[in-house]
Design an enzyme around this catalytic site. Structure first.
Site, PDB file in Angstrom:
ATOM      1  N   LYS A  51      49.931 102.262 -13.331  1.00 21.98           N
ATOM      2  CA  LYS A  51      49.395 100.926 -13.047  1.00 21.98           C
ATOM      3  C   LYS A  51      50.147 100.250 -11.903  1.00 21.98           C
ATOM      4  O   LYS A  51      49.520  99.732 -10.967  1.00 21.98           O
ATOM      5  CB  LYS A  51      49.473 100.068 -14.313  1.00 21.98           C
ATOM      6  CG  LYS A  51      49.227  98.585 -14.106  1.00 21.98           C
ATOM      7  CD  LYS A  51      49.377  97.812 -15.377  1.00 21.98           C
ATOM      8  CE  LYS A  51      50.787  97.760 -15.863  1.00 21.98           C
ATOM      9  NZ  LYS A  51      51.694  96.974 -14.988  1.00 21.98           N
ATOM     10  N   THR A  52      51.473 100.232 -11.989  1.00 20.51           N
ATOM     11  CA  THR A  52      52.262  99.550 -10.965  1.00 20.51           C
ATOM     12  C   THR A  52      52.076 100.210  -9.604  1.00 20.51           C
ATOM     13  O   THR A  52      51.966  99.527  -8.576  1.00 20.51           O
ATOM     14  CB  THR A  52      53.752  99.546 -11.358  1.00 20.51           C
ATOM     15  OG1 THR A  52      53.895  98.890 -12.631  1.00 20.51           O
ATOM     16  CG2 THR A  52      54.592  98.827 -10.327  1.00 20.51           C
ATOM     17  N   ASP A 243      48.529  91.108 -12.485  1.00 19.55           N
ATOM     18  CA  ASP A 243      49.037  92.227 -13.282  1.00 19.55           C
ATOM     19  C   ASP A 243      48.995  91.865 -14.764  1.00 19.55           C
ATOM     20  O   ASP A 243      49.057  90.684 -15.125  1.00 19.55           O
ATOM     21  CB  ASP A 243      50.474  92.529 -12.840  1.00 19.55           C
ATOM     22  CG  ASP A 243      51.032  93.782 -13.482  1.00 19.55           C
ATOM     23  OD1 ASP A 243      50.240  94.665 -13.853  1.00 19.55           O
ATOM     24  OD2 ASP A 243      52.266  93.876 -13.611  1.00 19.55           O
ATOM     25  N   GLU A 244      48.896  92.873 -15.639  1.00 19.04           N
ATOM     26  CA  GLU A 244      48.889  92.678 -17.097  1.00 19.04           C
ATOM     27  C   GLU A 244      47.871  91.617 -17.504  1.00 19.04           C
ATOM     28  O   GLU A 244      48.147  90.717 -18.308  1.00 19.04           O
ATOM     29  CB  GLU A 244      50.294  92.279 -17.599  1.00 19.04           C
ATOM     30  CG  GLU A 244      51.386  93.294 -17.305  1.00 19.04           C
ATOM     31  CD  GLU A 244      51.313  94.550 -18.163  1.00 19.04           C
ATOM     32  OE1 GLU A 244      50.318  94.709 -18.910  1.00 19.04           O
ATOM     33  OE2 GLU A 244      52.236  95.370 -18.078  1.00 19.04           O
ATOM     34  N   GLN A 274      45.651  97.736 -24.791  1.00 20.82           N
ATOM     35  CA  GLN A 274      47.029  97.321 -25.021  1.00 20.82           C
ATOM     36  C   GLN A 274      47.141  95.794 -25.108  1.00 20.82           C
ATOM     37  O   GLN A 274      48.216  95.231 -24.862  1.00 20.82           O
ATOM     38  CB  GLN A 274      47.937  97.863 -23.913  1.00 20.82           C
ATOM     39  CG  GLN A 274      48.013  99.377 -23.888  1.00 20.82           C
ATOM     40  CD  GLN A 274      49.041  99.889 -22.901  1.00 20.82           C
ATOM     41  OE1 GLN A 274      50.246  99.771 -23.103  1.00 20.82           O
ATOM     42  NE2 GLN A 274      48.558 100.475 -21.816  1.00 20.82           N
ATOM     43  N   ARG A 624      54.086 105.369 -26.536  1.00 14.44           N
ATOM     44  CA  ARG A 624      55.440 105.215 -25.989  1.00 14.44           C
ATOM     45  C   ARG A 624      56.148 106.567 -25.940  1.00 14.44           C
ATOM     46  O   ARG A 624      57.173 106.703 -25.282  1.00 14.44           O
ATOM     47  CB  ARG A 624      56.289 104.276 -26.854  1.00 14.44           C
ATOM     48  CG  ARG A 624      55.811 102.829 -27.023  1.00 14.44           C
ATOM     49  CD  ARG A 624      55.479 102.158 -25.748  1.00 14.44           C
ATOM     50  NE  ARG A 624      54.054 102.303 -25.447  1.00 14.44           N
ATOM     51  CZ  ARG A 624      53.520 102.115 -24.258  1.00 14.44           C
ATOM     52  NH1 ARG A 624      54.281 101.803 -23.228  1.00 14.44           N
ATOM     53  NH2 ARG A 624      52.221 102.251 -24.061  1.00 14.44           N
TER      54      ARG A 624
END
Length: 696
Positions: A51-52, A243-244, A274, A624
């Site tokens: 994503k980043t 973002d997010e 998420q 995770r």
């Protein structure tokens, strides 16, 4: 859902030479998102999908297309994330533009920068001061004092009123509605609370002050009430990126829409699967309804996962597929196969803790550092028995974004009640609990203790607390609270061989401490109550209070030894709630307490929306893990009141495919011998490993 395709327009008709080889540095999905043209774009970035990387390359691509850096607004949830993205953009595009001119940072940072320019439009000067939380609380306390509300009315503390005001602002709801939904105990004081909140806003305006919530609230006012200013900002920010996005609340969502304006050059990046922070005010509809608010938007899913093995992703995909409200996608692994996840039912919670501790040390002996392992759980209280086991075995651990279970203030408060009930000569315990009485401060506590100490030691607790020499030191405003405290301590100190320490903890909760938690901490108070009920369940296995308190003191002693050790451990096992673990990764992950009522929580499955968020939380937990994943749950709770309760495995395990299609192996443990030892040095002292033939 159809994905809109864009074609970049070049004025000359010739394709410009790109300084960055995007096709070589990105996968096909990332490239499509980075190359998206003008208009709204929704990037659904699956766990571990880069994503980043995609967002930073998107910014670099906009700069290469000729968007000036000051024309880009990049909104993130932490300043750390903004700095990291700016650093990456600098590496990519710093050779041809000054990326420092990009306005990037948190919503609050952007609000602060913009309000400095336009504060006069709202009646503030450009030199306004931003209050931190402590200063805001002090100002609210001053506003409460102005109202001169009778002490008998139990008016909420400044921090509580501040929390209610903050919730109302961020959720864009009225303060009255927040009280109805979250703090009904204060409804009889609604008029006074509302008047105090209004006065709080007036005082800030008069003193040229803004708190953190004001930075967003006043930015929205600026955009909504001043069309000329809004037009300037929409013209300035040719591209807005967020973002997010799944974590934005209602106010933040409104700000994004206002800043995107009619141009709608908006790129939002997030993962609906998420979205797990509704308890903090995150509004799931911001991301799930984005295509309805921006018809014809481009939707760009990122599904290639670079973190986990195919076996772990198979389990994650099978679970999240059961959610109805989502953008359907299936993560695919870029990594080679690894061991299948294991589901481990254990006899009880003690065996669950022993299994995790044993496996952690086995992995450590195999060369995996503790830093590469984590234990995740739904609620902080679920780690209590594990913390005890790790402490006994000498396994260093850290609790992410929190303190160890027995070091929490509310745990210490309740244990102090029990300590004073057991020994009326415990000065520290007495002073701690008496200061919980409204109207009793440090000076009064000292006077009361001096009076108690002067009485014959053989007197029962009740007679000591009700003695005239003690009662004369109780302030009038604390009279009713002290009488209630005295009655509680009398019940706790009553000789009764049938009452377990667990029942005594329940007495503390029902005797006023539970009400104190709800009044003082609201929703957080409910979490603290859950911790204490978990402690009561654990304490229920002890025959008497002295044995229970001795066990807790033993664990505290080991923790103190670790704290003053000459050499600090160079690595720690991580313990974390799933909420605190989002965005992180470890090579080996244990998810514990996967039983109905614990994960998902009973209180979190009251309707389909809440059940789906719980499933998203499970999805976050399993994704995770990079290499190894263990899902564990106890078959029974520990005995309390002479009964053992059989538990049902979590629906999130129960609903997975079974048989040959099961995305996990079930590990059946033989009876584990788990001696209570203060320390175990290395894996040699561990209980024996399960016989491989006992595994299915």
């Amino acid at each position: 859902m159809a994905t809109r395709t864009y074609t970049l327009k070049v004025a000359s008709g010739a394709k410009p030479a790109l300084r960055i080889d995007y096709a070589a540095l990105l996968n096909e999905e990332q490239l499509r998102a980075v190359e998206a043209g003008d208009g709204p774009a929704l990037v659904i970035a699956g766990a571990g999908s880069g994503k980043t990387r995609t967002l930073t390359f998107r910014v670099a691509r906009l700069l290469e297309r000729g968007i000036p850096p000051e024309g880009i607004l990049l909104l993130t949830f932490t300043n750390k994330a903004a700095r990291e993205m700016t650093r990456r953009v600098e590496e990519l595009a710093g050779g041809f533009v000054d990326v420092r001119r990009i306005l990037g940072g948190t919503f609050h940072h952007a609000g602060h920068v913009l309000l400095r320019q336009y504060a006069q439009n709202l009646g503030f000067s450009q030199s306004f001061t931003v209050l931190d939380r402590e200063d805001a609380s002090d100002l609210m306390a001053s506003c409460i004092a102005e109202r001169k509300v009778s002490r008998e009315k139990r008016f909420p503390r400044a921090e509580v009123v501040l929390d209610m005001v903050s919730t109302a602002i961020n959720l864009q709801r009225s303060l009255s509605q927040v009280m109805v939904d979250d703090r009904p105990q204060f409804l009889p004081l609604a008029e006074e609370v509302l008047a105090t909140a209004v006065r709080f806003q007036q005082r800030k305006q008069q003193m040229n002050l803004m708190d953190f919530d004001d930075l967003l609230l006043h930015l929205k006012r600026l955009l909504a009430e001043h069309p000329a200013v809004r037009a300037q900002l929409v013209e300035r920010f040719q591209c807005v990126l967020v973002d997010e996005y799944q974590d934005t609340n209602r106010l933040q969502g409104d700000l994004v829409d206002l800043l995107a304006g009619e141009r709608k050059n908006l790129t939002v990046v997030g993962d609906d699967c998420q979205s797990i922070y509704s308890f903090r005010g995150a509004d799931f509809t911001n991301i799930i309804d984005f295509p309805q608010r921006y018809p014809g938007c481009g939707v760009y899913p990122l599904t290639r996962n670079y973190r986990s093995t195919p076996e772990i992703l198979e389990l994650a995909n099978a679970s999240i597929a059961l959610n109805l409200r989502q953008f359907p996608k299936e993560l695919s692994a870029e990594r080679p196969s690894g061991p299948p996840p294991v589901v481990v039912p254990t006899k009880d919670v003690d065996e669950q803790a022993a299994f995790v501790a044993q496996r952690v040390l086995e992995l450590r002996d195999e060369g995996l550092p503790l830093e590469e392992m984590a234990v995740l759980y739904r609620a902080h209280s679920h780690s209590m028995e594990l913390q005890l086991e790790l402490t006994r075995r000498g396994i260093p651990f850290r609790v992410r974004s929190g303190v160890r279970f027995f070091e929490q203030a509310h745990i210490k408060d309740v244990l102090a009640h029990l300590r004073f009930a057991q020994s009326s000569g415990d000065e520290l315990a007495f002073k701690r609990v008496v200061k919980l009485v409204s109207g009793v401060g440090q000076a009064t506590a000292e006077s009361l203790w001096t009076a108690v100490l002067g009485l014959p030691p053989e007197l029962p607790v009740k007679e000591k607390l009700e003695h005239p020499d003690v009662r004369r030191h109780v302030p009038r405003r604390a009279s009713s609270g002290f009488a209630r405290f005295s009655s509680l301590m009398a019940r706790l100190g009553r000789a009764d061989s049938t009452r377990t320490p667990g029942q005594l903890i329940e007495d503390v909760l029902t005797g006023g401490y539970g009400e104190y938690l709800r009044d003082e901490f609201g929703a957080e108070g409910q979490r603290r109550e859950e911790d204490l009920r978990q402690l009561a369940e654990y304490a229920g296995r002890f025959e008497d209070l002295p044995r229970f308190l001795s066990e807790i003191a033993l664990v505290s002693e080991f923790s103190a030894e670790d704290a003053v050790a000459a050499e600090e451990p160079d690595e720690f096992l991580t313990l974390s709630t799933v909420h605190q673990a989002k965005g992180l990764e470890w090579k080996a992950v244990f998810v514990i307490w996967l039983a109905e009522g614990r994960f998902p929580l009973v209180t979190a499955i009251r309707n389909p929306e809440e059940e789906e968020e719980e499933r998203r939380l499970f999805y976050v937990a399993v994704t995770r893990a990079k290499d190894e994943l263990a899902l564990t749950y106890p078959l029974t709770t520990n005995p309390q009141d002479g009964a053992r309760i059989i538990l049902r495995q979590s629906r999130f395990i129960e609903e997975l495919p079974v048989g040959a299609d099961a995305p996990y192996d079930r590990l059946i443990l033989e009876a584990m011998e788990t001696p209570v030892l203060p320390r175990l040095e290395g894996a040699k002292a561990l209980p024996p490993k399960p016989d491989p033939e006992s595994q299915e």
